[in-house]
Write an enzyme that holds these catalytic residues in place. Structure first.
Site, PDB file in Angstrom:
ATOM      1  N   ASP A   1       6.300 -20.006  15.413  1.00  0.00           N
ATOM      2  CA  ASP A   1       6.145 -20.578  16.757  1.00  0.00           C
ATOM      3  C   ASP A   1       4.767 -20.332  17.374  1.00  0.00           C
ATOM      4  O   ASP A   1       4.591 -20.449  18.581  1.00  0.00           O
ATOM      5  CB  ASP A   1       7.230 -20.028  17.690  1.00  0.00           C
ATOM      6  CG  ASP A   1       7.200 -18.502  17.785  1.00  0.00           C
ATOM      7  OD1 ASP A   1       6.412 -17.875  17.068  1.00  0.00           O
ATOM      8  OD2 ASP A   1       7.987 -17.950  18.582  1.00  0.00           O
ATOM      9  N   GLU A   2       3.784 -20.009  16.545  1.00  0.00           N
ATOM     10  CA  GLU A   2       2.481 -19.609  17.083  1.00  0.00           C
ATOM     11  C   GLU A   2       1.345 -20.188  16.240  1.00  0.00           C
ATOM     12  O   GLU A   2       1.397 -20.170  15.012  1.00  0.00           O
ATOM     13  CB  GLU A   2       2.411 -18.080  17.081  1.00  0.00           C
ATOM     14  CG  GLU A   2       1.267 -17.481  17.846  1.00  0.00           C
ATOM     15  CD  GLU A   2       1.376 -15.959  17.887  1.00  0.00           C
ATOM     16  OE1 GLU A   2       0.533 -15.349  18.561  1.00  0.00           O
ATOM     17  OE2 GLU A   2       2.273 -15.382  17.240  1.00  0.00           O
TER      18      GLU A   2
END
Length: 405
Positions: free
Chosen positions: A105-106
């Site tokens: 998610d990054e």
């Protein structure tokens, strides 16, 4: 003349919770916990509503439910989260020349030089807007001249917002923030800093680098540099669908079932450890066998993302039993894990048993210190030599790995 860098850090807000809310709108605005659902489970992710009660990631589920009795507890589905992560990756991939996916998610995006054509802030905002529109997921970003400042800026931008830190304003931006905002400051280092009366980043900025080095060693220099907004680390191009594998060719072809099973377990166990060591998860297991007549067969199976021994080992054994023809001499066996993604720690928290998580962590610490075969299953003890290295860094095995114990 060096070109001014433009580095964007993008982070999907409460990613697992946001995915679940897209699938069930009734969860919006309510405290949500995701992770192991039994009392021995651990929180993998929680909503902002749950955080207001003091709940945080990696907290025992039992404690989280005591702090927030009204919370809705969900098991979590790594397949769902991977699908949404891939959707976001595709949007970023289409618009930028260089990006790094550091977890599920990054992301880091290098827009250096793009201001000549679009304007870096404008382009980053357009990408964020498109992600929100196409996936429905909230996402925040920070834009600055380096990774550290951008990552900290993203934290300040949340939830679902964006911040740009202009060149030359890095130090005043960082100064009032807590030292625990610095990426490399964990719980132990934070406590040590607080014990010295160092609670805000400005306290580190006012110190000499030599003093930080004296107190915290090499780590202290890194903390001082980050506190002063100095970070020359590059954005490393992301490559998808990596794999790791290992093979064993026998000196003499064999039909010794006990020997084969021992080596298969040892090979798989070591490869799984390398997954966890590289903070990776696999979604595809492949087994390979070659007979004395050089006929080679492979079989693979898709599985939910994992790096857990008790999930992967049975799959390897299942594939071996399907391929192995007992009457033929075996020349070579191999195991491969593919469809790898980052973020092993988070998704491993979906395991329902806190004891299993603690066991793997303890085993891996022993292996880090004493060598990859310091802790092995009894069935794998007959395997005398398994190739050992870190496939993600190229790092050789520890010196103690080959000592007699």
């Amino acid at each position: 003349m060096n070109q001014e860098r433009a580095i964007v850090h993008m982070d999907l807000d409460t990613f697992f919770v946001s995915c679940e809310r897209l699938l069930d709108r009734k969860l919006i605005g309510k405290p949500v916990l995701i992770g192991g659902t039994s009392d021995r489970g651990v929180v993998a992710s929680c909503s902002y509503e749950a955080r207001s009660f003091g709940v945080h990631s990696a907290m025992p589920m039992r404690m989280a439910k005591q702090l927030c009795p009204e919370a809705i507890v969900l098991r979590g589905n790594s397949g769902t989260y991977t699908k949404f992560s891939n959707m976001v990756t595709e949007v970023i991939k289409e618009r930028v020349p260089l990006y790094e996916k550091t977890s599920i998610d990054e992301f880091y995006v290098d827009l250096t030089g793009m201001d000549k054509f679009f304007g870096c802030h404008k382009l980053a905002s357009e990408i964020r807007t498109r992600i929100i529109k196409e996936t429905g997921l909230p996402i925040s970003f920070g834009l600055s001249i380096n990774k550290t400042v951008s990552k900290i800026a993203t934290g300040e931008a949340k939830p679902n917002n964006e911040i740009r830190i202009l060149k030359g304003t890095e130090k005043p931006f960082l100064a009032p923030l807590s030292v625990k905002k610095i990426p490399m400051v964990g719980h132990v280092t934070y406590k040590a800093l607080c014990d010295l009366g160092i609670k805000r980043i400005i306290n580190i900025q006012d110190m000499q680098m030599e003093m930080m080095h004296k107190v915290f060693g090499k780590n202290g220099i890194g903390i001082w540099r980050k506190a002063n907004g100095i970070d020359h680390a590059p954005v490393v191009q992301y490559h998808e669908r990596k794999s790791i594998s290992t093979e064993r060719t026998f000196d003499r072809d064999t039909t010794d079932v006990k020997k084969l099973e021992s080596i298969i377990v040892a090979m798989s166990e070591n490869l799984i450890y390398q997954l966890r060591r590289g903070n990776k998860l696999t979604a595809c297991v492949t087994f390979k066998i070659r007979y004395s007549d050089f006929q080679t067969y492979t079989l693979q199976k898709r599985i939910p993302y994992t790096s857990a021994d008790h999930t992967i080992l049975p799959v390897v054994k299942e594939l071996y039993k399907k391929l192995y023809q007992r009457r033929l001499l075996v020349r070579l066996i191999g195991v491969k894990f593919s469809h790898l993604v980052e973020g092993g720690y988070q998704i491993n928290l979906f395991e329902d048993n806190e004891k299993i998580i603690n066991l793997y962590q303890a085993m891996d610490k022993m292996r880090e210190r004493y060598g990859d075969r310091a802790v092995i299953r009894a069935v794998g003890m007959e395997a005398k030599s398994i190739s050992r290295w870190n496939p993600f860094t190229g790092e050789p095995p520890p010196l103690l790995a080959n000592r007699r114990r």
